[in-house]
Design a protein around this motif. Sequence first.
Motif, mmCIF file in Angstrom:
data_model
loop_
_atom_site.group_PDB
_atom_site.id
_atom_site.type_symbol
_atom_site.label_atom_id
_atom_site.label_comp_id
_atom_site.label_asym_id
_atom_site.label_seq_id
_atom_site.Cartn_x
_atom_site.Cartn_y
_atom_site.Cartn_z
ATOM 1 N N TYR A 68 18.951 -6.452 3.909
ATOM 2 C CA TYR A 68 19.695 -6.355 4.857
ATOM 3 C C TYR A 68 20.953 -5.546 4.045
ATOM 4 O O TYR A 68 21.418 -5.864 2.945
ATOM 5 N N ASP A 69 21.820 -4.581 4.717
ATOM 6 C CA ASP A 69 22.399 -3.752 4.009
ATOM 7 C C ASP A 69 23.959 -4.564 3.862
ATOM 8 O O ASP A 69 24.755 -4.143 3.271
ATOM 9 N N GLY A 70 23.922 -5.680 4.300
ATOM 10 C CA GLY A 70 25.309 -6.525 4.131
ATOM 11 C C GLY A 70 25.037 -7.419 2.998
ATOM 12 O O GLY A 70 25.968 -8.402 3.094
ATOM 13 N N ASP A 71 23.994 -7.390 2.362
ATOM 14 C CA ASP A 71 23.886 -8.317 1.324
ATOM 15 C C ASP A 71 23.393 -7.828 0.127
ATOM 16 O O ASP A 71 23.209 -6.713 -0.069
ATOM 17 N N SER A 72 23.549 -8.761 -1.027
ATOM 18 C CA SER A 72 23.311 -8.318 -2.309
ATOM 19 C C SER A 72 21.685 -9.255 -2.784
ATOM 20 O O SER A 72 21.787 -10.460 -2.325
ATOM 21 N N TYR A 73 20.776 -8.347 -3.589
ATOM 22 C CA TYR A 73 19.832 -9.342 -4.103
ATOM 23 C C TYR A 73 19.466 -8.903 -5.282
ATOM 24 O O TYR A 73 19.907 -8.270 -6.199
ATOM 25 N N ILE A 74 18.679 -10.241 -5.990
ATOM 26 C CA ILE A 74 18.218 -10.014 -7.493
ATOM 27 C C ILE A 74 16.638 -9.701 -6.983
ATOM 28 O O ILE A 74 16.140 -10.833 -6.575
ATOM 29 N N VAL A 75 16.088 -8.901 -7.988
ATOM 30 C CA VAL A 75 14.432 -8.717 -7.795
ATOM 31 C C VAL A 75 14.163 -8.732 -9.522
ATOM 32 O O VAL A 75 14.673 -7.934 -10.161
ATOM 33 N N LEU A 76 13.103 -9.556 -9.733
ATOM 34 C CA LEU A 76 12.545 -9.880 -10.874
ATOM 35 C C LEU A 76 11.027 -9.427 -11.005
ATOM 36 O O LEU A 76 10.217 -9.991 -10.001
ATOM 37 N N TYR A 77 10.512 -8.294 -11.571
ATOM 38 C CA TYR A 77 8.953 -7.940 -11.787
ATOM 39 C C TYR A 77 8.730 -8.435 -13.097
ATOM 40 O O TYR A 77 9.119 -7.952 -14.197
ATOM 41 N N GLY A 97 23.727 -3.845 -1.106
ATOM 42 C CA GLY A 97 23.533 -3.138 0.247
ATOM 43 C C GLY A 97 25.012 -2.459 0.532
ATOM 44 O O GLY A 97 26.021 -2.847 -0.031
ATOM 45 N N GLU A 98 24.822 -1.427 1.282
ATOM 46 C CA GLU A 98 26.194 -0.611 1.400
ATOM 47 C C GLU A 98 27.126 -1.272 1.964
ATOM 48 O O GLU A 98 28.510 -1.083 1.965
ATOM 49 N N ASP A 99 27.151 -2.524 2.663
ATOM 50 C CA ASP A 99 28.235 -3.234 3.046
ATOM 51 C C ASP A 99 28.294 -4.688 2.763
ATOM 52 O O ASP A 99 28.812 -5.595 3.196
ATOM 53 N N THR A 100 27.669 -4.784 1.380
ATOM 54 C CA THR A 100 27.795 -5.991 0.730
ATOM 55 C C THR A 100 29.169 -6.339 0.555
ATOM 56 O O THR A 100 30.193 -5.259 0.219
ATOM 57 N N SER A 101 29.657 -7.621 0.124
ATOM 58 C CA SER A 101 30.984 -7.734 -0.230
ATOM 59 C C SER A 101 31.105 -7.690 -1.712
ATOM 60 O O SER A 101 30.333 -7.711 -2.422
ATOM 61 N N GLN A 102 32.560 -7.371 -2.118
ATOM 62 C CA GLN A 102 32.652 -7.572 -3.542
ATOM 63 C C GLN A 102 32.496 -8.841 -4.136
ATOM 64 O O GLN A 102 31.731 -8.809 -5.239
ATOM 65 N N ASP A 103 32.341 -10.095 -3.545
ATOM 66 C CA ASP A 103 32.083 -11.331 -4.145
ATOM 67 C C ASP A 103 30.509 -11.345 -4.405
ATOM 68 O O ASP A 103 30.078 -11.800 -5.466
ATOM 69 N N VAL A 129 21.656 0.603 -5.825
ATOM 70 C CA VAL A 129 22.683 0.811 -4.735
ATOM 71 C C VAL A 129 21.772 1.276 -3.626
ATOM 72 O O VAL A 129 20.846 2.174 -3.784
ATOM 73 N N GLN A 130 21.900 0.784 -2.602
ATOM 74 C CA GLN A 130 21.059 1.184 -1.270
ATOM 75 C C GLN A 130 21.289 2.801 -1.089
ATOM 76 O O GLN A 130 22.186 3.412 -0.958
ATOM 77 N N THR A 146 15.478 -0.966 4.924
ATOM 78 C CA THR A 146 16.657 -1.457 4.924
ATOM 79 C C THR A 146 17.315 -1.716 6.313
ATOM 80 O O THR A 146 17.071 -0.652 7.057
ATOM 81 N N ILE A 147 17.901 -2.851 6.822
ATOM 82 C CA ILE A 147 18.289 -2.781 8.186
ATOM 83 C C ILE A 147 19.932 -3.369 8.122
ATOM 84 O O ILE A 147 20.143 -4.150 7.196
ATOM 85 N N HIS A 148 20.555 -3.062 9.335
ATOM 86 C CA HIS A 148 21.891 -3.488 9.368
ATOM 87 C C HIS A 148 21.880 -5.103 9.587
ATOM 88 O O HIS A 148 20.994 -5.666 10.334
#
Length: 365
Positions: A68-77, A97-103, A129-130, A146-148
Amino acid sequence: MAHLTKLKKYDIKDSNIELLGSDLEKRVREHAGDTEEAWNDAGKETGLEVWRIEKFKVVRRPATGEFYDGDSYIVLYTYKTTPDAETLSYDLHFWLGEDTSQDEAGTAAYKTVELDDHLHGVPVQYREVQGNESERFLSYFPQFVTIHGGIETGFRHVSDPVPLDIRILYHITHTANNNLIVRQVPAEAKSLIQGDVYVFDKGEKVLQLNTKESVGKERFKAAEFVRSIIDGRGGQSELMVFDEGSGAGLFLAEFGEGVTLRPAPPKETTPLSLFRISDETGKPSFTQVASASLDALSPQDAFLFDACSQLFVWIGKNASLAERRLAPQYAQRYLYNKEASNFAVPIVTMRQGFETPGFLQAVQA
């Protein structure tokens, strides 16, 4: 009625992700406590793991390739360099995501460093970055979408019931390994660019446009994506397929009179550059190195290598703690000061001895 508190949107152009010594770092520490339970089983076996940042918490999510473009994620491979390797190797990404918050962005960056520490500094770290993801990141997902939407944004999630009077536009491309990339873009004329495939979901009708530059595998995989949409609605939607040059006008007319496909913007190219990050004088310094080559790297310092499409941070095995910690922030600040048209290129951070093939190929070019 409860109201969502509007969080400050993260600006990728910021020269500092506001972590070290900041109020955000203190809040992350307060919420996380002394240990992060999410890391207890992380990286113990080969495979892909995904976590989303939810109100300062790290929450495991399915590794489906849906972001989701409003979120931030961590990915481990987690992988082995050879089938007989006795140790595990890691690629560690935080995706913004392009709309994620600063926090959320700051928490993802901080918790990525925390997971790196948990894995004894072995992982290669990537800031993603998205819209500008590295090929390495995209290679994990046969279908990357990636989805709104998002945990904090209040946007509709795709799992919600879909009305049959919507206007959703998807831009569809593929990676070098033919993995599908699906990006939801604004449903307006300026989103339509020459090349690739577009899918316009109107609810009752789903329209697919194959441009002249799109390839057969891309069109086929796009058709599979469209079929998954239609099948999910129990036959309530009708499929219409258009090829550029033969009926594409009907697709383009959905976005206004006289709409045409815009030419793709040219790719930015710059000379390769190498910079040294050192605190040997007692104060951190950032200076350009004349020769951008492997021979110029010193195990006593950290270095930043600008390869245009990616920004590499190389940390010598004897680099100081300050150099190791400050190097990724110097990379962020470098992009800001460079005033590049693309602030969002992947930032790849690695220790000496754990260089990626992409880095070695770029620096030896």
